[in-house]
Each structure stands twice: as C-alpha cells, then as structure tokens.
Enzyme design. Structure first.
Site, PDB file in Angstrom:
ATOM      1  N   THR A   1      10.284  -3.840 -14.468  1.00 22.75           N
ATOM      2  CA  THR A   1       9.335  -4.879 -14.043  1.00 22.75           C
ATOM      3  C   THR A   1       8.698  -5.450 -15.306  1.00 22.75           C
ATOM      4  OG1 THR A   1       7.608  -3.195 -13.827  1.00 22.75           O
ATOM      5  CG2 THR A   1       8.800  -3.794 -11.828  1.00 22.75           C
TER       6      THR A   1
ATOM      7  N   ASP B   1       2.759 -12.961   1.743  1.00 25.09           N
ATOM      8  CA  ASP B   1       3.892 -12.274   2.375  1.00 25.09           C
ATOM      9  C   ASP B   1       5.176 -13.103   2.322  1.00 25.09           C
ATOM     10  OD1 ASP B   1       2.170 -10.237   2.908  1.00 25.09           O
ATOM     11  OD2 ASP B   1       2.482 -10.222   5.073  1.00 25.09           O
TER      12      ASP B   1
ATOM     13  N   TRP C   1       0.659  -5.285 -13.378  1.00 28.14           N
ATOM     14  CA  TRP C   1      -0.105  -5.468 -14.614  1.00 28.14           C
ATOM     15  C   TRP C   1      -0.862  -4.182 -14.993  1.00 28.14           C
ATOM     16  CZ3 TRP C   1      -0.803  -7.293  -9.833  1.00 28.14           C
ATOM     17  CH2 TRP C   1      -1.992  -6.962  -9.184  1.00 28.14           C
TER      18      TRP C   1
ATOM     19  N   GLU D   1       0.832  -1.215   0.000  1.00 28.57           N
ATOM     20  CA  GLU D   1       0.000   0.000   0.000  1.00 28.57           C
ATOM     21  C   GLU D   1       0.866   1.264   0.000  1.00 28.57           C
ATOM     22  OE1 GLU D   1      -3.122  -0.135  -0.692  1.00 28.57           O
ATOM     23  OE2 GLU D   1      -3.133  -2.315  -0.574  1.00 28.57           O
TER      24      GLU D   1
ATOM     25  N   GLN E   1       3.053  -8.212 -17.127  1.00 29.04           N
ATOM     26  CA  GLN E   1       2.407  -9.488 -16.800  1.00 29.04           C
ATOM     27  C   GLN E   1       0.908  -9.384 -16.989  1.00 29.04           C
ATOM     28  OE1 GLN E   1       3.786  -9.839 -12.616  1.00 29.04           O
ATOM     29  NE2 GLN E   1       1.608  -9.875 -12.005  1.00 29.04           N
TER      30      GLN E   1
HETATM   31 ZN    ZN Z   1      -2.504  -2.645  -4.731  1.00 29.62          ZN
HETATM   32 CA    CA Z   2       6.811  -2.760 -16.174  1.00 24.73          CA
END
Ligand code: ZN
Ligand code: CA
Length: 376
Positions: free
Chosen positions: A258, A294, A245, A234, A261
């Site tokens: 990154t 986690d 994504w 968060e 996806q």
């Molecule tokens: Zn989120």
């Molecule tokens: Ca990316």
C-alpha cells in the site's frame, strides 16, 4: 431549517470531528468517521503494557508472513455476534439488515464485489481475496442455540467514546469470548462514530463499535455509506490493519504494497492523488482502509491479506476452530434470509434457512406467492 455545524480537522488523522454540543440527528450522516486510532492513542496512555505487546505482535506478524504455510489459504468462517443496543425502536435494526451486513463482509473479504473493475489498472494485480468469511453465530458461548444477534434495550440515549456499550452494567451488553467470536456493538454512538479495538488490548473490549446508521446494506438511508463498507473497514482493523497513512502524515501502515499517503481521502477523488512522493499512481484511495465513500472503495491488497492472515493464524487462531458457527440441537430459533430485498412483478426470490439449533421440519407461507406455502 438551518444547521450550524462547527468542525475542526484533526491533523494527525485527517478525520473531521463535530464538536460535542451540536451533534444532532441530521448533521453529517454521510461523513464516515473512524476513531480507531484515537482509541489506540488512549490505550497507549492508559495501559503501560500496551506498547510492548504491540511490538511483540508486530514481530509475530513479520515472522508469520516470512514463513507463511501454503495450507493457510483455506477459507475460514468467522462466527459473528451482533449486539444491538437500542434506545428507540428505530435503532433496533432488523435481522434482514444485519444479515445484509454479513453478506457485504463476505462479498468484500472474498473480493466478490461487483466493482472490482473500478480498481485502477496499475493497482488491480494487488487486489486480494482474503479467504476470510463471516457467519452469524449459531450458538452462544454457553452452548445455547442462537442466531448471533443479541438485543438489549438501554436507557443510555447516546454512547460516548468510553466503551460503556460493551458492558451490561453500563447499559450495553457484555462481550462474547473474543477468541471464538467477532463482536459488533451497534447503537447510537456519539459523532456517528465507528471504531475498533486493535489487537493487543484487553479481551473484555475486543471488538468493533458502530453507529447503527452505517450497519447493513439494506434499509440504510445514506448515500455515501450504504454498501456496508464501514464495517469492512472496521473488521480490517480487528485483523490488525491500520489506516493507509498510519498514525501520522505520510506514516506507515506496516504493509509494503500500500503506497504511503499523507492522510485520509474522503468522498471519491479523481485518480491519481499524489502525496508523499507516491507517484505516478499515488494514494490507494480505493482501498477499504482509506476514508472514502462506499462507492469508491473496492479492495484489500495482498499485503493486507497477509497481515490479516497473520492475525488469524496466530493470536486470533481460536476463531479457526470455534464452534460458534456450528448449530446445536435443542430449541430452534427460526431465522432466514433472502437473496434480494425487492423485485419487479413476476421475478423470483430465494429464501435461505438460517435457523439456530437443528430444525427437523419447516413451514413457510408466502401470501400471494407462487407457491404460497412450502415444507422444504
Ligand atoms: Zn479506521
Ligand atoms: Ca504501506
């Protein structure tokens, strides 16, 4: 006991939502749900200026990253206020649990987490220390000593997805200046929700909201979200990170390192998960901005660090010189933390003073301990 759980899958985000009438205290406590992008969608509709401001922020972000100053790697401590909004005593979580969440944020944002070795080898070089730390506020916006925690008893038994928790008049608690503090509101949120306002919307609501079950890394009963990483995710949003994504299948998160996806991953998949032609290494499901458990998530990337730095050094730069973390003299508020919450017989615990105000002397007692009292 038989639980009937009806769920539908939101194609845009991959997140699963329990339908309204069957939410109960037992269902789905381990399914982390982040509705940040649903809130973002809502803002696109209800605020005609939002989209334009987002475009401006995006330009500012690109410009910052292209011209980043070497001095912007200093460690910045962000003052935090945690607003606990409780309807039952159980929801009124302890100071120790709140501190454990701050510790978890510091651990993961500085890449001091114990599980960096779980980052797959091809992605390891991207793992980043964001240089951002967090500290519970030592003064409130009016200059009074504080421990950075507010506690409000409310008659609202469950907060729905409307930000009422951010307003005193609606059963919550008003924000502390978002230019000087990171605000968390913790309470009984519908659907075990967690969501954060992305930069670009109104200052009165600019913070993170989380169901109390996710907050902290001690005293939680969850198996998949017990390490404080829902809050890490968060706060990533608060510093302008999006889901990996983006807002659609194979969408963009505006971060180059990154991989693109398809949608959220859950629990902990086996590496590699290949979608959107992102082979050979596939989805970065061990990134904090995915939806995995986690124990599965363990990294921000260098690109995400740069994007967060852009937020911190431009439109969130009020945090850098905020006095929120600096004690004031006057009435002190006793507060401390420990370096561990349980030990075997004969082991030691360190207690660390975190009192608000400027204390001048101390008196500790430890019943049955060695020593059993101290003035240090
Ligand atoms: Zn989120
Ligand atoms: Ca990316």
């Amino acid at each position: 006991v038989i639980l009937f759980i009806i769920a539908h899958n939101n194609a845009a985000t991959g997140f699963t939502f329990l339908s309204n009438d069957i939410v109960n205290q037992f269902a789905s406590q381990d399914s982390f749900k982040c509705t940040t992008m649903e809130l973002h969608d809502k803002h696109l509709k209800d605020d005609p200026g939002y989209e334009k401001r987002l475009q401006e922020l995006e330009l500012l972000t690109k410009k910052y990253i292209a011209n980043r100053k070497p001095s912007d790697t200093a460690i910045v401590k962000v003052p935090v206020v945690v607003h606990i909004i409780y309807n039952t005593p159980y929801q009124n979580i302890s100071n120790a649990r709140i501190q454990s969440q701050i510790d978890a944020l510091n651990r993961d944002f500085r890449r001091l987490n114990w599980d960096t070795s779980n980052t797959p080898v091809p992605y390891k070089y991207l793992g980043a220390d964001t240089r951002i730390e967090f500290v519970l506020a030592k003064r409130d916006p009016w200059g009074n000593p504080s421990i950075g925690i507010t506690r409000t008893q409310t008659s609202v038994s469950m907060f729905i997805f409307n930000d009422a928790i951010k307003f005193t008049a609606q059963g919550g608690n008003d924000i502390w200046d978002r230019d000087k503090y990171l605000n968390f509101w913790i309470g009984n949120i519908q659907y075990y929700g967690a969501y954060t306002q992305l930069p670009g919307y109104y200052p009165e609501t600019d913070g993170a909201v989380m169901h109390y079950i996710y907050f902290g890394s001690v005293g939680t009963t969850l198996s998949e979200n017990s390490k404080g990483r829902v809050a890490v995710h968060e706060v990533g949003h608060w510093f302008n990170l999006q889901h990996l994504w983006g807002i659609s299948n194979c969408g963009t998160d505006y971060v180059d390192d990154t991989p693109t996806q398809f949608a959220a991953n859950f629990h902990c998949p086996v590496f590699p998960v290949i979608t959107c032609n992102n082979g050979p290494y596939g989805d970065m499901f061990m990134n904090y901005m995915d939806g995995t458990s986690d124990d599965c998530r363990n990294m921000f990337t260098i690109g995400q660090r740069d994007r967060m730095s852009a937020a911190l050094y431009t439109y969130r730069s009020g945090l850098i010189n905020s006095e929120g973390g600096i004690p004031v003299s006057g009435l002190t508020i006793a507060h401390f933390r420990s370096d561990r919450m349980s030990v075997n017989f004969g082991q030691s615990i360190n207690f660390i003073d975190e009192s608000g105000g400027i204390p001048t002397n101390w008196q500790w007692t430890f019943e049955g301990g060695v020593p059993s009292s101290s003035n240090q």
